[in-house]
Design an enzyme around this catalytic site. Structure first.
Site, PDB file in Angstrom:
ATOM      1  N   SER A   1      -9.617   1.823   2.665  1.00 53.89           N
ATOM      2  CA  SER A   1      -8.675   2.624   1.908  1.00 53.89           C
ATOM      3  C   SER A   1      -7.624   1.809   1.144  1.00 53.89           C
ATOM      4  O   SER A   1      -6.907   2.341   0.312  1.00 53.89           O
ATOM      5  CB  SER A   1      -7.944   3.579   2.858  1.00 53.89           C
ATOM      6  OG  SER A   1      -7.175   2.866   3.810  1.00 53.89           O
TER       7      SER A   1
ATOM      8  N   SER B   1     -10.391  -0.694   6.404  1.00 53.16           N
ATOM      9  CA  SER B   1      -9.610  -0.391   5.208  1.00 53.16           C
ATOM     10  C   SER B   1      -8.969  -1.600   4.535  1.00 53.16           C
ATOM     11  O   SER B   1      -8.547  -1.511   3.390  1.00 53.16           O
ATOM     12  CB  SER B   1      -8.519   0.634   5.540  1.00 53.16           C
ATOM     13  OG  SER B   1      -9.093   1.894   5.794  1.00 53.16           O
TER      14      SER B   1
ATOM     15  N   LYS C   1       0.827  -1.204   0.000  1.00 53.82           N
ATOM     16  CA  LYS C   1       0.000   0.000   0.000  1.00 53.82           C
ATOM     17  C   LYS C   1       0.864   1.258   0.000  1.00 53.82           C
ATOM     18  O   LYS C   1       1.908   1.312   0.655  1.00 53.82           O
ATOM     19  CB  LYS C   1      -0.920  -0.028   1.229  1.00 53.82           C
ATOM     20  CG  LYS C   1      -1.985   1.057   1.252  1.00 53.82           C
ATOM     21  CD  LYS C   1      -2.903   0.853   2.451  1.00 53.82           C
ATOM     22  CE  LYS C   1      -3.965   1.924   2.553  1.00 53.82           C
ATOM     23  NZ  LYS C   1      -4.845   1.714   3.718  1.00 53.82           N
TER      24      LYS C   1
END
Length: 226
Positions: free
Chosen positions: A119, A143, A44
């Site tokens: 996210s 997320s 990420k």
């Protein structure tokens, strides 16, 4: 190549981690093979990788090139994994979608009219599209879990402080709820292998605040929450 194909379709990759091919060549010469030997892993965007920016979708961080790998990236490499790309997340990461003004909107590879969730939406989109087999996301309030649900994947938010959050750009956002890094993949066995690899002496040495408790395979195989 597959990751490039997927990101052209759904806009999920933000950066290619240069040096990953050299890392693989060095691994081939090592006698000891880690639990994740040779596995390409996506990361990420907000997780620090040496020589790269961790923007978290925010323009203010674009000029800040990181000088060191985060603890989790260091441990992944020590276990033979090859971090090869960074993936998109929404601005500030406190969002259930996956869009920001730097990299734009990420789409769901299963349905381009839908969101991949957030996210960790870039991770969800890349893995669901077949561009990665294992990725590292983060989760405060869903997320990892939301993109995994939206994209038909498996994901795990570990217990607070189980994995070192050191060197991530969002670790102080929500103090009342512990945000955690965690794995995303197509199946539970891959999540278990990743956790087993991460919960090692190298992790406990690099971050003494992480309780030195190794992965318990017997608890997982019992199938009952403890």
């Amino acid at each position: 190549g597959k990751a490039l194909e997927v990101t052209r379709e759904v806009n999920c990759v933000t950066d290619f981690i240069h040096g990953c091919e050299d890392q693989l060549q060095k691994l081939k010469k090592q006698k000891e093979k880690g639990l994740l030997y040779g596995i390409p892993i996506s990361i990420k965007d907000h997780i620090n990788c040496k020589g790269h920016v961790s923007s978290g979708g925010m323009v203010k961080f674009l000029g800040q090139v990181k000088e060191e790998d985060s603890v989790i990236v260091h441990v992944l490499k020590s276990q033979g994994a090859i971090p090869f790309v960074k993936t998109n997340n929404p601005q500030t990461m406190i969002n259930y979608d996956c869009s920001n003004l730097i990299f734009g909107q990420t789409l769901n590879p299963l349905n381009h009219h839908k969101s991949p969730g957030g996210s960790s939406g870039g991770e969800g989109a890349l893995i669901a599209g077949g561009g990665s087999i294992l990725g590292i996301g983060s989760d405060v309030a869903g997320s990892i879990r939301l993109p995994s649900s939206f994209c038909g994947l498996c994901g795990l938010k570990p217990t607070g402080n189980r994995i070192s959050p050191s060197a991530c750009s969002d670790r102080t956002f929500v103090l009342a709820v512990t945000g955690m890094l965690g794995p995303m993949a197509r199946d539970v066995d891959s999540l278990a292998l990743c956790m087993k690899a991460l919960l090692c002496e190298e992790m406990f040495r690099l971050d003494p605040t992480v309780p030195p408790i190794p992965f318990d395979e017997e608890v997982r195989l019992r199938g009952n929450p403890m």
